[in-house]
Design a protein around this motif. Sequence first.
Motif, mmCIF file in Angstrom:
data_model
loop_
_atom_site.group_PDB
_atom_site.id
_atom_site.type_symbol
_atom_site.label_atom_id
_atom_site.label_comp_id
_atom_site.label_asym_id
_atom_site.label_seq_id
_atom_site.Cartn_x
_atom_site.Cartn_y
_atom_site.Cartn_z
ATOM 1 N N THR A 220 50.781 38.843 55.490
ATOM 2 C CA THR A 220 50.292 39.776 56.329
ATOM 3 C C THR A 220 51.490 40.513 57.579
ATOM 4 O OG1 THR A 220 49.633 38.783 58.511
ATOM 5 C CG2 THR A 220 48.139 38.924 56.248
ATOM 6 N N GLU A 221 50.995 41.380 58.293
ATOM 7 C CA GLU A 221 52.090 42.189 59.186
ATOM 8 C C GLU A 221 52.384 41.132 60.210
ATOM 9 O OE1 GLU A 221 53.515 44.796 59.113
ATOM 10 O OE2 GLU A 221 52.091 46.202 57.804
ATOM 11 N N ASP A 222 51.509 39.994 60.326
ATOM 12 C CA ASP A 222 51.722 38.973 61.441
ATOM 13 C C ASP A 222 52.688 37.645 60.798
ATOM 14 O OD1 ASP A 222 50.194 40.282 63.481
ATOM 15 O OD2 ASP A 222 48.335 39.283 62.534
ATOM 16 N N GLY A 223 52.766 37.796 59.562
ATOM 17 C CA GLY A 223 53.557 36.698 59.041
ATOM 18 C C GLY A 223 52.870 35.877 57.863
ATOM 19 N N VAL A 224 53.342 34.784 57.864
ATOM 20 C CA VAL A 224 52.904 33.743 56.526
ATOM 21 C C VAL A 224 51.987 32.914 57.113
ATOM 22 C CG1 VAL A 224 53.576 32.034 54.899
ATOM 23 C CG2 VAL A 224 55.021 33.916 55.337
ATOM 24 N N SER A 225 50.740 32.652 56.577
ATOM 25 C CA SER A 225 49.894 31.473 56.913
ATOM 26 C C SER A 225 49.475 31.005 55.560
ATOM 27 C CB SER A 225 48.777 32.134 57.886
ATOM 28 O OG SER A 225 47.924 33.044 57.071
ATOM 29 N N TRP A 226 48.765 29.882 55.560
ATOM 30 C CA TRP A 226 48.145 29.363 54.363
ATOM 31 C C TRP A 226 47.169 28.259 54.829
ATOM 32 C CZ3 TRP A 226 48.534 23.895 53.282
ATOM 33 C CH2 TRP A 226 49.335 23.177 54.021
ATOM 34 N N ARG A 227 46.248 27.889 53.730
ATOM 35 C CA ARG A 227 45.419 27.177 53.699
ATOM 36 C C ARG A 227 44.731 26.529 52.484
ATOM 37 N NH1 ARG A 227 43.614 32.067 54.840
ATOM 38 N NH2 ARG A 227 42.011 33.297 53.332
ATOM 39 N N ARG A 228 44.133 25.287 52.596
ATOM 40 C CA ARG A 228 43.630 24.427 51.208
ATOM 41 C C ARG A 228 42.436 25.317 50.629
ATOM 42 N NH1 ARG A 228 44.839 20.091 54.786
ATOM 43 N NH2 ARG A 228 46.915 18.672 53.724
ATOM 44 N N GLY A 229 42.522 25.440 49.320
ATOM 45 C CA GLY A 229 41.427 25.874 48.699
ATOM 46 C C GLY A 229 41.646 27.090 47.582
ATOM 47 N N HIS A 230 40.656 27.661 47.185
ATOM 48 C CA HIS A 230 40.700 28.447 46.019
ATOM 49 C C HIS A 230 40.210 29.822 46.360
ATOM 50 C CE1 HIS A 230 42.154 25.976 42.840
ATOM 51 N NE2 HIS A 230 41.734 24.913 43.639
ATOM 52 N N GLU A 231 40.844 30.951 46.458
ATOM 53 C CA GLU A 231 40.011 31.973 46.699
ATOM 54 C C GLU A 231 40.822 33.195 45.698
ATOM 55 O OE1 GLU A 231 40.411 33.498 50.853
ATOM 56 O OE2 GLU A 231 40.423 31.300 51.433
#
Length: 278
Positions: A220-231
Motif C-alpha cells: 500500500t501507500e504505507d508500505g509492506v505488511s503481511w499476515r498468515r492465511g488465504h484471501e
Amino acid sequence: MTRLTHDRYCREIERQVAQLRTVVTSGADLSGTVPTTPDWSLEQLVRHVGGSLRWAALMVRTRAEDEIPEERVPGFEGPAVRGDRGALDAWLAECGELIVGALRDAGPDATVWSWAGICDAGFWARRMAHELIVHCADAALAAGLPFEVAPDAAGDAVDEWLEIVEWAQRTLPEDTVHELRGPRRTIQLHATDIGAEVNAGRGETEVPPAEGWGRLIELTEDGVSWRRGHEKATVVLRGPITSVLLAFYRRLPLDGPELEVLGEREVLELWLERATFG
C-alpha cells in the motif's frame, strides 16, 4: 511472530550442512559457476557459507556486543589449497560443529549482537538455518542434485524473509523496498503440499486445513505488511512449499513446472525485483 524452537533450528543447521557436504563430495565441479549466484563458483559458495557459520559461531560463543570483523575469525577463509575436496569437506564439517555447539551452549536467550536489533542467540540460530537452506539449494541446483528441506523450516524461511523486508522498510531509507509503495495490491503465497497447521504459530490452525499454508502480502501507500492465511489477491504464487520458498528467494523461475502464477504476474515480479534487502 512465532519462531521454531532453538533445537529445531540447530537440527536444521546440522541437516543442511550434511546436504552441502554431500554436494562437495559428489564429484561436482567445484570451479563451475553457480547459476543462482553467478558471481561465485561452487567452491566460493561453500567457502562463503562456512565462513559465515564460523563468524556467527564466534559471536555467539563470545557473546559479542558489536560486530566482529571477518579477519578476526579463525579459519574464516577455509583451506589454503583451492580445489581440495577432502579438505573443504572436513573444514565445512568443522564449521557446522562450531555453530551448532555455540548455539546449544548459549541457548536462545543469550545476549549477542545482531544487525537486525534482535540481540540474542536465537536470532543467529534462525538466520544461519535459513542462510544454509537457501545456499544449500544453490549448491544442489548447480550440481544437479536433489534438495530437501522440511516443510516447517521452509515455511519459517519465508516468514523470516518477510520480517527482514519489514526491517529494511523501517530501518533503511534508501532500500528498494520503498519503491513498492503505491495503490493497494496483494500477493498470496499458497503451498499446496502442507496444511495450515505447519508453522501457523503456537500450534493454532489459522485457516481451514483444506486451504493449506498461506501468506498474504499487502503493498500500500504505507508500505509492506503481511499476515498468515488465504484471501483473494491481486496475484497468487502456488505450488509445493519448497518451490514457493525457492521462487520467493529468486532461486526458481516463476514458470517452473511445479509453480503456478494466477492473476497479475507483474505485481509478483515487481516484488521479487524490489524486495531484495540492500
